[in-house]
Design a protein around this motif. Structure first.
Motif, PDB file in Angstrom:
ATOM      1  N   LYS A 267     -14.879   2.116  -9.110  1.00 44.19           N
ATOM      2  CA  LYS A 267     -13.862   1.463  -8.275  1.00 44.19           C
ATOM      3  C   LYS A 267     -12.586   1.287  -9.090  1.00 44.19           C
ATOM      4  N   THR A 268     -11.486   0.947  -8.427  1.00 41.26           N
ATOM      5  CA  THR A 268     -10.224   0.661  -9.112  1.00 41.26           C
ATOM      6  C   THR A 268      -9.835  -0.789  -8.841  1.00 41.26           C
ATOM      7  N   LYS A 269      -8.970  -1.315  -9.670  1.00 37.13           N
ATOM      8  CA  LYS A 269      -8.502  -2.683  -9.466  1.00 37.13           C
ATOM      9  C   LYS A 269      -7.793  -2.814  -8.125  1.00 37.13           C
ATOM     10  N   GLU A 270      -7.093  -1.775  -7.724  1.00 35.51           N
ATOM     11  CA  GLU A 270      -6.340  -1.815  -6.477  1.00 35.51           C
ATOM     12  C   GLU A 270      -7.266  -1.993  -5.270  1.00 35.51           C
ATOM     13  N   ASP A 271      -8.514  -1.565  -5.409  1.00 37.22           N
ATOM     14  CA  ASP A 271      -9.479  -1.739  -4.314  1.00 37.22           C
ATOM     15  C   ASP A 271      -9.729  -3.230  -4.046  1.00 37.22           C
TER      16      ASP A 271
ATOM     17  N   LEU B 108     -15.509  -1.615 -11.998  1.00 36.89           N
ATOM     18  CA  LEU B 108     -14.685  -0.534 -12.554  1.00 36.89           C
ATOM     19  C   LEU B 108     -15.567   0.543 -13.172  1.00 36.89           C
TER      20      LEU B 108
END
Length: 123
Positions: free
Chosen positions: A114-118, A110
């Motif tokens: 990056k995002t958690k959804e990735d 993060l």
């Protein structure tokens, strides 16, 4: 020396008085205890050493009574926490359910943008 004899005499008198009071009030005390046991649903098993309901500050379940709706019976099994399926998967196969603290591997990713959804597991 006479003081010692007087004190021992007083001790004997007081012990006899205590014994008389105990004998007089024994039956009434037993009845009071039985009434409280019945009112609280206490059994002889509850009075056994090591079987106390309030051990270490936690109350154990009691028997279901008239006013005990929603109270578990004393022998009811405890709930067992089942593992939760992973919602996120890391690049090295790490898994995280989305509960509790964010794991280090995800925190580092993060920070890198990056995002958690990735890392969400597609079902």
């Amino acid at each position: 020396m006479s003081d010692l004899i007087e004190i021992q005499s007083q001790i004997e008198k007081l012990q006899k008085q205590a014994s008389d009071i105990k004998a007089r009030e024994f039956g009434k005390t037993v009845q009071d205890i039985l009434a409280k046991m019945q009112a609280f649903g206490i059994t002889l098993k509850d009075l056994q050493p090591g079987k106390a309901r309030g051990a270490k500050g936690k109350a154990k379940a009691t028997k279901v009574g008239k006013a005990g709706a929603g109270v578990k019976p004393a022998g009811a099994p405890k709930k067992v926490a089942l593992p939760v399926a992973a919602k996120y998967r890391g690049p090295n196969g790490e898994g995280w359910s989305g509960r509790g603290l964010t794991p280090r591997w995800l925190t580092a990713l993060l920070v890198d943008g990056k995002t958690k959804e990735d890392f969400a597991i597609k079902s």
